[in-house]
Each structure stands twice: as structure tokens, then as C-alpha cells.
Scaffold this active site. Structure first.
Site, mmCIF file in Angstrom:
data_model
loop_
_atom_site.group_PDB
_atom_site.id
_atom_site.type_symbol
_atom_site.label_atom_id
_atom_site.label_comp_id
_atom_site.label_asym_id
_atom_site.label_seq_id
_atom_site.Cartn_x
_atom_site.Cartn_y
_atom_site.Cartn_z
ATOM 1 N N GLN A 78 1.251 -0.928 -0.046
ATOM 2 C CA GLN A 78 0.058 0.253 0.265
ATOM 3 C C GLN A 78 0.999 1.630 0.424
ATOM 4 O O GLN A 78 1.465 1.145 1.393
ATOM 5 C CB GLN A 78 -0.655 0.094 0.599
ATOM 6 C CG GLN A 78 -1.554 0.884 0.920
ATOM 7 C CD GLN A 78 -3.085 0.528 2.485
ATOM 8 O OE1 GLN A 78 -3.316 0.171 2.704
ATOM 9 N NE2 GLN A 78 -3.969 2.044 2.236
ATOM 10 N N PHE A 79 1.514 2.032 -1.137
ATOM 11 C CA PHE A 79 1.938 2.925 -1.379
ATOM 12 C C PHE A 79 1.050 4.449 -0.488
ATOM 13 O O PHE A 79 1.673 5.319 -0.425
ATOM 14 C CB PHE A 79 2.359 3.007 -2.878
ATOM 15 C CG PHE A 79 1.474 3.952 -3.564
ATOM 16 C CD1 PHE A 79 0.676 4.524 -4.056
ATOM 17 C CD2 PHE A 79 0.009 2.843 -4.221
ATOM 18 C CE1 PHE A 79 -0.280 5.833 -4.441
ATOM 19 C CE2 PHE A 79 -0.668 3.694 -4.761
ATOM 20 C CZ PHE A 79 -1.167 5.231 -5.206
ATOM 21 N N THR A 80 -0.225 4.063 -0.488
ATOM 22 C CA THR A 80 -0.359 4.959 -0.158
ATOM 23 C C THR A 80 -0.388 5.754 1.292
ATOM 24 O O THR A 80 -0.117 6.555 2.216
ATOM 25 C CB THR A 80 -1.930 5.398 -0.365
ATOM 26 O OG1 THR A 80 -2.512 4.055 0.546
ATOM 27 C CG2 THR A 80 -2.282 4.726 -1.686
#
Length: 148
Positions: A78-80
Site C-alpha cells: 500500500q503505497f498510499t
């Protein structure tokens, strides 16, 4: 690296209406990689997460680790987690790791988790996923290797 850990009763990840990973009780890990991360950060997180004692013992105290309760892990990239929301209303993701490194580190992180003997299910890096879970507690813990 940043990891949001949630203790769950069960969880699954679906891609294109097909379940690609599912666990019974254990941890859902939302995993973000930064370009400054090192393999030492991975080792630190694997050690902390696999030894984390947040399951209840016979006295009702959070005193047991994942292995002691036969728990499993569902790991989701999850890059967010590296969203920067300081300016405006649209988050910036420039602090997230470059995709090549982030994917390599996410895969290595999962391999090292599996090497501890714990069952690890995963999503897929860089694709749209639907994650379903039943949070247990709720117990949610944030790990950030920039602040170890």
C-alpha cells in the site's frame, strides 16, 4: 518502511472478483516502502511483527504472539501509506518508494515473514485490490522504521 498492522478474526483480498489471498485469525499488514529503506528495516519489521504479543492469554491479557495462537498474515502492498497531505486537498505520493524497489522490498519482506514458519497470504503489487477483514479488538498498530 511503514506497516499498519490490524489484528483480525479473518481477512481476504480479491482481485477481479477472485480471492487471491485469505487468512483466518492473525494480522493484516498494509505495507509501504520508502526509497531510503534498507534490508535492515525489513529484518527489524519481521522480528517485531512476528514477536508482537497482542493476543489474549488465559487471563485475558494481551500476552501471546502470532505463533502461539496459530495466527496467519495477510500482507498487502500500500503505497498510499506515504501520502503527503500537508498542502491542498489532493495527496502527493512522492515520498512512496519507486515501484521497482518497492515491489522488490515487499516481496523480500513477505519471503522473510514466511521463513519464520508463519502462513503468509498476499495481494499483488501494483494492482487494484478489494480487502475484506473483520477487525479483532480492534487492535491496530503502526510501525515506521524511520522512528524505531
Amino acid at each position: 518502511m511503514r506497516v499498519v498492522l490490524q489484528r483480525v478474526k479473518r481477512a481476504s483480498v480479491t482481485i477481479d472478483k477472485q480471492v487471491v489471498g485469505a487468512i483466518n485469525h492473525g494480522f493484516v499488514l498494509l505495507v509501504g516502502v520508502h526509497d531510503d529503506d534498507t534490508e535492515a528495516d525489513i529484518d527489524y519489521l519481521v522480528r517485531k511483527i512476528t514477536k508482537l504479543r497482542v493476543f489474549e492469554d488465559q487471563q485475558g491479557k494481551m500476552n501471546l504472539g502470532l505463533a502461539a495462537v496459530g495466527g496467519e498474515i495477510l500482507s498487502i502492498s500500500q503505497f498510499t501509506l506515504y501520502a503527503n497531505t500537508r498542502k491542498g486537498n489532493r495527496p502527493s505520493f512522492v515520498d512512496a518508494g519507486q515501484p521497482e524497489k518497492a515491489n522488490r522490498y515487499y516481496q523480500l519482506f513477505n519471503q522473510k515473514l514466511k521463513a519464520t514458519g508463519i502462513k503468509v497470504a498476499t495481494g499483488e503489487f501494483g494492482v487494484d485490490m478489494a480487502v475484506s477483514l473483520v477487525n479483532d479488538g480492534p487492535v491496530t498498530i503502526l510501525f515506521d522504521t524511520a522512528h524505531k
